[in-house]
Design an enzyme around this catalytic site. Sequence first.
Site, PDB file in Angstrom:
ATOM      1  N   GLU A 155      13.806   6.273 -11.001  1.00  0.00           N
ATOM      2  CA  GLU A 155      13.368   5.655 -12.259  1.00  0.00           C
ATOM      3  C   GLU A 155      11.972   5.928 -12.717  1.00  0.00           C
ATOM      4  O   GLU A 155      11.175   6.165 -11.914  1.00  0.00           O
ATOM      5  CB  GLU A 155      13.513   4.000 -12.002  1.00  0.00           C
ATOM      6  CG  GLU A 155      12.631   3.345 -10.897  1.00  0.00           C
ATOM      7  CD  GLU A 155      13.274   2.016 -10.955  1.00  0.00           C
ATOM      8  OE1 GLU A 155      14.399   1.971 -10.361  1.00  0.00           O
ATOM      9  OE2 GLU A 155      12.303   1.031 -11.223  1.00  0.00           O
ATOM     10  N   CYS A 181       8.152  -5.232  -1.356  1.00  0.00           N
ATOM     11  CA  CYS A 181       8.270  -4.177  -2.293  1.00  0.00           C
ATOM     12  C   CYS A 181       9.943  -3.710  -2.442  1.00  0.00           C
ATOM     13  O   CYS A 181      10.183  -3.326  -1.036  1.00  0.00           O
ATOM     14  CB  CYS A 181       7.431  -3.052  -2.111  1.00  0.00           C
ATOM     15  SG  CYS A 181       7.732  -1.724  -3.130  1.00  0.00           S
ATOM     16  N   GLY A 237       7.538   5.214  -4.201  1.00  0.00           N
ATOM     17  CA  GLY A 237       6.739   6.390  -3.335  1.00  0.00           C
ATOM     18  C   GLY A 237       5.529   5.840  -3.338  1.00  0.00           C
ATOM     19  O   GLY A 237       4.606   5.207  -3.894  1.00  0.00           O
ATOM     20  N   GLU A 238       4.844   6.688  -2.188  1.00  0.00           N
ATOM     21  CA  GLU A 238       3.350   6.507  -2.008  1.00  0.00           C
ATOM     22  C   GLU A 238       2.864   8.068  -2.245  1.00  0.00           C
ATOM     23  O   GLU A 238       3.119   8.866  -1.546  1.00  0.00           O
ATOM     24  CB  GLU A 238       3.407   6.334  -0.432  1.00  0.00           C
ATOM     25  CG  GLU A 238       1.802   6.731   0.043  1.00  0.00           C
ATOM     26  CD  GLU A 238       0.623   6.019  -0.648  1.00  0.00           C
ATOM     27  OE1 GLU A 238       0.634   4.764  -0.977  1.00  0.00           O
ATOM     28  OE2 GLU A 238      -0.266   6.818  -1.127  1.00  0.00           O
ATOM     29  N   SER A 298      -2.133   5.556  -7.777  1.00  0.00           N
ATOM     30  CA  SER A 298      -2.103   4.224  -6.941  1.00  0.00           C
ATOM     31  C   SER A 298      -1.666   4.577  -5.488  1.00  0.00           C
ATOM     32  O   SER A 298      -0.710   5.048  -5.487  1.00  0.00           O
ATOM     33  CB  SER A 298      -1.360   2.918  -7.447  1.00  0.00           C
ATOM     34  OG  SER A 298      -1.228   2.072  -6.594  1.00  0.00           O
ATOM     35  N   SER A 317      -3.913  -0.378  -3.548  1.00  0.00           N
ATOM     36  CA  SER A 317      -2.814  -1.594  -3.265  1.00  0.00           C
ATOM     37  C   SER A 317      -3.576  -2.272  -2.152  1.00  0.00           C
ATOM     38  O   SER A 317      -3.445  -2.018  -0.987  1.00  0.00           O
ATOM     39  CB  SER A 317      -1.806  -1.292  -3.260  1.00  0.00           C
ATOM     40  OG  SER A 317      -1.022  -0.645  -4.300  1.00  0.00           O
ATOM     41  N   LEU A 318      -4.372  -3.516  -2.546  1.00  0.00           N
ATOM     42  CA  LEU A 318      -5.235  -4.219  -1.522  1.00  0.00           C
ATOM     43  C   LEU A 318      -4.208  -5.488  -0.963  1.00  0.00           C
ATOM     44  O   LEU A 318      -4.095  -5.531   0.179  1.00  0.00           O
ATOM     45  CB  LEU A 318      -6.584  -4.500  -1.724  1.00  0.00           C
ATOM     46  CG  LEU A 318      -7.430  -5.371  -0.919  1.00  0.00           C
ATOM     47  CD1 LEU A 318      -7.947  -3.979   0.088  1.00  0.00           C
ATOM     48  CD2 LEU A 318      -8.725  -5.415  -1.636  1.00  0.00           C
ATOM     49  N   HIS A 319      -3.971  -6.343  -1.772  1.00  0.00           N
ATOM     50  CA  HIS A 319      -3.223  -7.293  -1.572  1.00  0.00           C
ATOM     51  C   HIS A 319      -3.379  -8.359  -0.528  1.00  0.00           C
ATOM     52  O   HIS A 319      -2.733  -9.541  -0.445  1.00  0.00           O
ATOM     53  CB  HIS A 319      -1.728  -6.869  -1.420  1.00  0.00           C
ATOM     54  CG  HIS A 319      -0.955  -5.893  -2.359  1.00  0.00           C
ATOM     55  ND1 HIS A 319      -1.332  -5.989  -3.787  1.00  0.00           N
ATOM     56  CD2 HIS A 319      -0.197  -5.022  -2.245  1.00  0.00           C
ATOM     57  CE1 HIS A 319      -1.039  -5.066  -4.135  1.00  0.00           C
ATOM     58  NE2 HIS A 319      -0.162  -4.306  -3.464  1.00  0.00           N
ATOM     59  N   ASN A 336       6.814  -9.605  -8.629  1.00  0.00           N
ATOM     60  CA  ASN A 336       8.083  -9.522  -9.221  1.00  0.00           C
ATOM     61  C   ASN A 336       9.258  -9.920  -8.064  1.00  0.00           C
ATOM     62  O   ASN A 336       9.312  -9.091  -6.986  1.00  0.00           O
ATOM     63  CB  ASN A 336       8.442  -8.153  -9.753  1.00  0.00           C
ATOM     64  CG  ASN A 336       8.062  -7.935 -11.275  1.00  0.00           C
ATOM     65  OD1 ASN A 336       8.434  -8.742 -12.049  1.00  0.00           O
ATOM     66  ND2 ASN A 336       7.449  -6.788 -11.352  1.00  0.00           N
ATOM     67  N   CYS A 362       9.341  -2.686  -9.991  1.00  0.00           N
ATOM     68  CA  CYS A 362       9.251  -1.318  -8.985  1.00  0.00           C
ATOM     69  C   CYS A 362      10.529  -1.293  -8.330  1.00  0.00           C
ATOM     70  O   CYS A 362      10.829  -1.846  -7.401  1.00  0.00           O
ATOM     71  CB  CYS A 362       7.868  -1.308  -8.428  1.00  0.00           C
ATOM     72  SG  CYS A 362       7.539   0.013  -7.407  1.00  0.00           S
TER      73      CYS A 362
HETATM   74  N1  SAH Z   1       2.927   3.369  -3.103  1.00  0.00           N
HETATM   75  C1  SAH Z   1       1.868   3.069  -3.912  1.00  0.00           C
HETATM   76  C2  SAH Z   1       2.298   3.485  -5.566  1.00  0.00           C
HETATM   77  C3  SAH Z   1       3.578   2.555  -6.035  1.00  0.00           C
HETATM   78  S1  SAH Z   1       3.666   1.054  -5.733  1.00  0.00           S
HETATM   79  C4  SAH Z   1       0.954   1.811  -3.905  1.00  0.00           C
HETATM   80  O1  SAH Z   1       1.615   1.051  -3.083  1.00  0.00           O
HETATM   81  O2  SAH Z   1       0.091   1.505  -4.425  1.00  0.00           O
HETATM   82  C5  SAH Z   1       2.737   0.520  -7.156  1.00  0.00           C
HETATM   83  C6  SAH Z   1       2.410  -0.808  -7.368  1.00  0.00           C
HETATM   84  O3  SAH Z   1       3.386  -2.057  -7.296  1.00  0.00           O
HETATM   85  C7  SAH Z   1       1.545  -1.259  -6.024  1.00  0.00           C
HETATM   86  O4  SAH Z   1       0.378  -1.851  -6.156  1.00  0.00           O
HETATM   87  C8  SAH Z   1       2.500  -2.267  -5.203  1.00  0.00           C
HETATM   88  O5  SAH Z   1       1.852  -3.002  -4.270  1.00  0.00           O
HETATM   89  C9  SAH Z   1       3.212  -2.978  -6.566  1.00  0.00           C
HETATM   90  N2  SAH Z   1       4.271  -3.597  -5.981  1.00  0.00           N
HETATM   91  C10 SAH Z   1       5.356  -3.349  -5.037  1.00  0.00           C
HETATM   92  N3  SAH Z   1       6.190  -4.228  -5.093  1.00  0.00           N
HETATM   93  C11 SAH Z   1       5.847  -5.377  -5.997  1.00  0.00           C
HETATM   94  C12 SAH Z   1       6.540  -6.298  -6.387  1.00  0.00           C
HETATM   95  N4  SAH Z   1       7.633  -6.827  -6.045  1.00  0.00           N
HETATM   96  N5  SAH Z   1       5.837  -7.153  -7.424  1.00  0.00           N
HETATM   97  C13 SAH Z   1       4.842  -6.674  -7.993  1.00  0.00           C
HETATM   98  N6  SAH Z   1       4.245  -5.581  -7.591  1.00  0.00           N
HETATM   99  C14 SAH Z   1       4.699  -4.666  -6.647  1.00  0.00           C
HETATM  100 FE1  SF4 Z   2       5.702   2.146  -0.646  1.00  0.00          FE
HETATM  101 FE2  SF4 Z   2       3.797   1.235  -2.618  1.00  0.00          FE
HETATM  102 FE3  SF4 Z   2       6.211  -0.070  -2.152  1.00  0.00          FE
HETATM  103 FE4  SF4 Z   2       4.186  -0.365  -0.380  1.00  0.00          FE
HETATM  104  S1  SF4 Z   2       4.192  -0.825  -2.373  1.00  0.00           S
HETATM  105  S2  SF4 Z   2       6.474   0.157  -0.071  1.00  0.00           S
HETATM  106  S3  SF4 Z   2       3.432   2.140  -0.449  1.00  0.00           S
HETATM  107  S4  SF4 Z   2       5.942   2.123  -3.105  1.00  0.00           S
END
Ligand code: SAH
Ligand code: SF4
Length: 376
Positions: A104, A131, A176-177, A208, A231-233, A309, A353
């Site tokens: 997507e 995620c 994806g990463e 990212s 992506s720190l979180h 989300n 995502c």
């Molecule tokens: N893999 C990379 C890029 C794709 S994810 C990464 O993790 O940075 C892109 C962003 O979406 C990241 O910051 C990820 O943490 C965030 N993300 C993943 N799942 C999510 C969710 N359920 N709600 C909000 N953001 C989310």
């Molecule tokens: Fe992969 Fe980014 Fe989702 Fe983590 S947040 S599972 S690295 S796509």
Amino acid sequence: MPRSSKTKPENPEMKPSIYSLTRDQLIDWALEHGQKKFRATQIWDWLYKKRVQSFDEMTNISKDFIAILKENFDFNPLKQRIVQESADGTVKYLFELPDGMLIETVLMRQHYGLSVCVTTQVGCNIGCTFCASGLIKKQRDLNNGEITAQIMLVQKYLDDQGKGERVSHVVVMGIGEPFDNYDNVIRFLRTINDDNGLAIGARHITVSTSGLAHKIREFANEGIQVNLAVSLHAPNNELRSSIMRINRSFPLEKLFDAIEYYIQTTNRRVTFEYIMLNEVNDNPENAQELADLTKPIRKLSYVNLIPYNAVSEHDQYSRSTKERVDAFYDVLKKNGVNCVVRQEHGTDIDAACGQLRSNTMKRDRQKAMAKAAKHD
Ligand code: SAH
Ligand code: SF4
């Protein structure tokens, strides 16, 4: 890499897309095939400026050379399956890859322009606990032609509307990463940034990563002015390891060493993404830890607080309340952290995502099961 024009590929579906060549690679390929450099420039122009949809439309290229191009390359490797447009103008596309897998892509209308979020892998092996993408193990990397093709199809969608709109920004934040598919992502960045083609400014592109420290160092040395988001979180190792298992391989010390190296090398600002998970990582103490952690790079860092989300399979999490987000934000502000609460896009469609893809796959599975039941 493209084959020689003399050898016919055994499986025509295996031909690389013409979008998989950077401009330098296209020039080399044309020279290898007895053409002058300007021929490659013409082809590049047809692809990215005139944005034709087939080799046959390249009217200043000889029929013979078009035949050689067709023998060696496919055009756009993606098929459009679904387009969903939401009330706020966000458009979500579901594309099918040549092997039938689904990915997507999202187009977001921002006040500063039109931003596209691209997918870099089918599934993701990093497995973050919040995620949707992490639920599906990585099935394969996308090649750079398949990543570029996403931008080309979104741009075609805009071109077809005839309003002269252009994709102005790109975020590599889909499934994806990106740093686990590093070479393809770098070639993709060089292609869309090329001045003679789409010319999407490096400062308008953001990649990212979940924090592959060694790749952040490599990225620092690429010499491209693309923005980096991390992506720190979570602001401490214990919490981060519990929600992102990547932190066990690259704990905060290693990650921040790499980020500092990136900042020193590029003099560019880093954005930290921080999903607000209710009563998980959103205490005021966590905000203080985050402020302390980022203090050494205060001037060259930025924090995005992101609304979670909901993903139905991850019901241990919920979105932080407004009061908790406000309190967290206040602590950051008091500490002089540059930060913003990020707005959501396309909440009335499958916006998070990975959600359009997983919901479509669910619907497809249900349809297949209903069909099978009918035949019983
Ligand atoms: N893999 C990379 C890029 C794709 S994810 C990464 O993790 O940075 C892109 C962003 O979406 C990241 O910051 C990820 O943490 C965030 N993300 C993943 N799942 C999510 C969710 N359920 N709600 C909000 N953001 C989310
Ligand atoms: Fe992969 Fe980014 Fe989702 Fe983590 S947040 S599972 S690295 S796509």
